[in-house]
Design an enzyme around this catalytic site. Structure first.
Site, PDB file in Angstrom:
ATOM      1  N   LYS A 201      14.385  36.919  44.994  1.00 19.71           N
ATOM      2  CA  LYS A 201      14.641  38.317  44.411  1.00 19.71           C
ATOM      3  C   LYS A 201      14.157  39.439  45.624  1.00 19.71           C
ATOM      4  CE  LYS A 201      12.493  41.456  41.145  1.00 19.71           C
ATOM      5  NZ  LYS A 201      11.246  41.866  40.563  1.00 19.71           N
TER       6      LYS A 201
ATOM      7  N   PHE B 237      46.383  40.993  31.019  1.00 19.96           N
ATOM      8  CA  PHE B 237      46.051  42.262  30.411  1.00 19.96           C
ATOM      9  C   PHE B 237      45.613  43.300  31.376  1.00 19.96           C
ATOM     10  CE2 PHE B 237      45.022  42.423  25.911  1.00 19.96           C
ATOM     11  CZ  PHE B 237      45.687  41.058  25.454  1.00 19.96           C
TER      12      PHE B 237
ATOM     13  N   ILE C  39      42.688  34.881  39.223  1.00 22.13           N
ATOM     14  CA  ILE C  39      42.857  33.656  38.456  1.00 22.13           C
ATOM     15  C   ILE C  39      44.375  33.606  37.745  1.00 22.13           C
ATOM     16  CG2 ILE C  39      41.936  32.452  36.351  1.00 22.13           C
ATOM     17  CD1 ILE C  39      39.229  33.796  36.631  1.00 22.13           C
TER      18      ILE C  39
ATOM     19  N   ASN D 165      30.786  44.541  34.066  1.00 20.23           N
ATOM     20  CA  ASN D 165      31.592  45.437  33.895  1.00 20.23           C
ATOM     21  C   ASN D 165      31.379  45.590  32.183  1.00 20.23           C
ATOM     22  OD1 ASN D 165      33.717  43.737  32.353  1.00 20.23           O
ATOM     23  ND2 ASN D 165      33.818  42.964  34.560  1.00 20.23           N
TER      24      ASN D 165
ATOM     25  N   LYS E 182      51.489  40.019  39.975  1.00 23.37           N
ATOM     26  CA  LYS E 182      51.157  38.624  39.278  1.00 23.37           C
ATOM     27  C   LYS E 182      52.227  37.792  39.198  1.00 23.37           C
ATOM     28  CE  LYS E 182      46.831  40.783  38.575  1.00 23.37           C
ATOM     29  NZ  LYS E 182      45.436  40.490  38.708  1.00 23.37           N
TER      30      LYS E 182
HETATM   31  N1  CTP Z   1      42.642  38.933  36.571  1.00 27.44           N
HETATM   32  C1  CTP Z   1      42.283  37.509  37.014  1.00 27.44           C
HETATM   33  N2  CTP Z   1      41.404  37.333  37.963  1.00 27.44           N
HETATM   34  C2  CTP Z   1      41.081  38.286  38.893  1.00 27.44           C
HETATM   35  C3  CTP Z   1      41.275  39.649  38.574  1.00 27.44           C
HETATM   36  C4  CTP Z   1      42.065  39.682  37.666  1.00 27.44           C
HETATM   37  O1  CTP Z   1      42.761  36.472  36.416  1.00 27.44           O
HETATM   38  N3  CTP Z   1      40.169  37.998  39.843  1.00 27.44           N
HETATM   39  C5  CTP Z   1      43.526  38.873  35.448  1.00 27.44           C
HETATM   40  C6  CTP Z   1      42.906  39.845  34.300  1.00 27.44           C
HETATM   41  O2  CTP Z   1      42.467  38.803  33.354  1.00 27.44           O
HETATM   42  C7  CTP Z   1      44.012  40.377  33.570  1.00 27.44           C
HETATM   43  C8  CTP Z   1      44.841  40.804  34.824  1.00 27.44           C
HETATM   44  O3  CTP Z   1      44.596  39.940  35.895  1.00 27.44           O
HETATM   45  O4  CTP Z   1      44.591  39.763  32.956  1.00 27.44           O
HETATM   46  C9  CTP Z   1      44.796  42.168  35.382  1.00 27.44           C
HETATM   47  O5  CTP Z   1      43.275  42.419  35.583  1.00 27.44           O
HETATM   48  P1  CTP Z   1      43.010  43.597  36.406  1.00 27.44           P
HETATM   49  O6  CTP Z   1      41.505  43.673  36.875  1.00 27.44           O
HETATM   50  O7  CTP Z   1      43.203  45.096  35.703  1.00 27.44           O
HETATM   51  O8  CTP Z   1      43.674  43.595  37.837  1.00 27.44           O
HETATM   52  P2  CTP Z   1      43.624  43.799  39.190  1.00 27.44           P
HETATM   53  O9  CTP Z   1      44.565  42.821  39.846  1.00 27.44           O
HETATM   54  O10 CTP Z   1      42.127  43.312  39.615  1.00 27.44           O
HETATM   55  O11 CTP Z   1      44.006  45.181  39.774  1.00 27.44           O
HETATM   56  P3  CTP Z   1      42.939  46.420  39.693  1.00 27.44           P
HETATM   57  O12 CTP Z   1      41.642  45.832  39.586  1.00 27.44           O
HETATM   58  O13 CTP Z   1      43.328  47.032  41.172  1.00 27.44           O
HETATM   59  O14 CTP Z   1      43.422  47.327  38.789  1.00 27.44           O
END
Ligand code: CTP
Length: 399
Positions: free
Chosen positions: A289, A324, A308, A210, A342
């Site tokens: 590959k 975040f 996480i 990303n 969360k």
């Molecule tokens: N995060 C994490 N582990 C993941 C996904 C997200 O620790 N597998 C943490 C990110 O570091 C951030 C928070 O969760 O602090 C929100 O991440 P985000 O990607 O916005 O949330 P998602 O739960 O993945 O929700 P969505 O993708 O549906 O918006």
């Protein structure tokens, strides 16, 4: 960034080959908004001229305690009054010995003795001189006297030997000085931070990732270190240098980031989860590959990655957690839902399209009291404000 705006710094230089670094140091201090007055010992003027130091500081250089340019002929008082700090860089072994004993037989030592502001010294000497018992005794005494010792660094020395005793690099001195002026609300705390993107392999040469640059997470790591914390950064792949003073582990995938976080999470007081963690990994990743075999596009299957932040937030006796969220729409609604899902007390949200890879950011804090929006500023400045906000919200038992 004008991190030292309106700061008056007296840069003292004693004799050593590291004097060549001091010219660069002064430039970088001035670039950050500081007013720098340079004071040189006689030995320092053997290594680099006052003319050079005057040119880079933009102000007259002081070398003599009998300087008739000062109206009352008391440069040892006048030059340091109004100063926010004296930084002696380089500080020779001999100069530190003089400081310890309160000797005052030249302008710089006089000025240090008669100061009414903090004193920082950046030692610079041969490794054997640094390790010598008298030097180590003097360093301990200076610390006990409230003097901040910056470094020294380790590596190749001008004399050809290798070891401890190098003066910190100019930018390291600047970083230390900026940190010196920051408040210390996280003093003694242990902080774990994730930052950057993760990458998920499709095959040995192709990945899914990303647009996260890691800048916000790295800025928070620096701000937490400035605030007095011991900081461990678990970072996905970024183009950013390891922040000074911070321990960093670099990982690729979400699973590796999860494992690294779990390996470090014990004993942490605070976990700040800034990383843009991939929610899915490729379940049918190929060990070879993928080739165009005429059967059309490959069929990529996904499996969920561990969350996480949610895992750490659910740990009994785990660290206090901050999340975040970068959203493209409905920020307040999505951020609040995410915070609840969360199980965390504080979440920082922003609109992704405005801030990805930018140096400035606009964020809102979401907590039980609702949304609190911070003014748009540099990511470093916002990071400092967030660390302050986190420190005031952390439960007293942790603080
Ligand atoms: N995060 C994490 N582990 C993941 C996904 C997200 O620790 N597998 C943490 C990110 O570091 C951030 C928070 O969760 O602090 C929100 O991440 P985000 O990607 O916005 O949330 P998602 O739960 O993945 O929700 P969505 O993708 O549906 O918006």
């Amino acid at each position: 960034m004008q991190d030292l705006h309106n700061k008056r710094i007296v840069l003292g230089m004693s004799g050593g080959i590291a004097c060549y670094k001091s010219a660069d140091l002064v430039r970088r201090l001035v670039e950050r908004g500081a007013h720098v007055d340079v004071v040189m010992t006689d030995a320092a003027t053997r290594f680099i001229t006052p003319v050079t130091m005057q040119a880079v500081s933009g102000h007259p250089v002081y070398t003599d305690q009998w300087d008739a340019r000062i109206a009352n002929n008391m440069p040892h008082i006048d030059v340091s009054r109004g100063a926010d700090a004296i930084l002696v860089a380089p500080a020779s072994a001999d100069f530190m010995a003089k400081l310890v004993h309160g000797r005052a037989d030249d302008l710089l030592s006089l000025l240090c003795l008669a100061r009414a502001c903090p004193l920082l010294v950046a030692p610079a000497m041969n490794r054997e001189m640094w390790l010598a018992a008298p030097t180590q005794r003097n360093v301990a005494q200076l610390r006990a006297d409230g003097v901040s010792i910056l470094g020294p660094g380790n590596g190749q020395q001008a004399c050809g030997e290798t070891g401890d005793g190098r003066m910190l690099e100019p930018m390291e001195c600047v970083t230390e000085l900026i940190a010196f002026f920051q408040p210390k609300p996280l003093k003694g705390k242990r902080v774990l931070i994730t930052a950057g993107p993760t990458i998920e392999a499709i095959d040995p040469v192709r990945v899914i990732t990303n647009r996260s640059s890691g800048k916000t997470g790295y800025a928070l790591a620096r701000a937490a270190w400035e605030a007095g914390a011991q900081v461990t950064l678990i970072s996905g792949p970024t183009a950013l240098d390891q922040p000074y003073g911070v321990t960093r582990t670099v990982v690729d995938s979400a699973q590796q980031m999860h494992d690294a976080v779990m390996a470090h999470v014990a004993q942490q007081d605070l976990f700040i989860s800034v990383a843009a963690v991939a929610d899915w990994r490729v379940a049918n990743a190929s060990s070879e590959k993928l080739k165009k075999d005429g059967k059309g596009a490959p069929n990529i299957e996904f499996a969920p990655n561990p969350d996480i932040l949610a895992t750490v937030a659910a740990m009994p006796n785990g660290p206090w957690c901050v999340g975040f969220a970068a959203e493209t729409e409905n920020l307040a609604q999505y951020a609040e839902e995410k915070r609840k899902r969360k199980g965390i007390a504080m979440l920082v949200g922003n609109l992704a399209q405005h801030v990805m890879d930018a140096d400035h950011t606009t964020v809102s804090i979401f907590d039980d009291a609702g949304e609190h929006r911070l003014a748009t500023s540099s990511k470093q400045d916002v990071a400092r404000q967030l660390i302050e906000a986190i420190a005031t919200r952390m439960p007293a038992v942790i603080r």
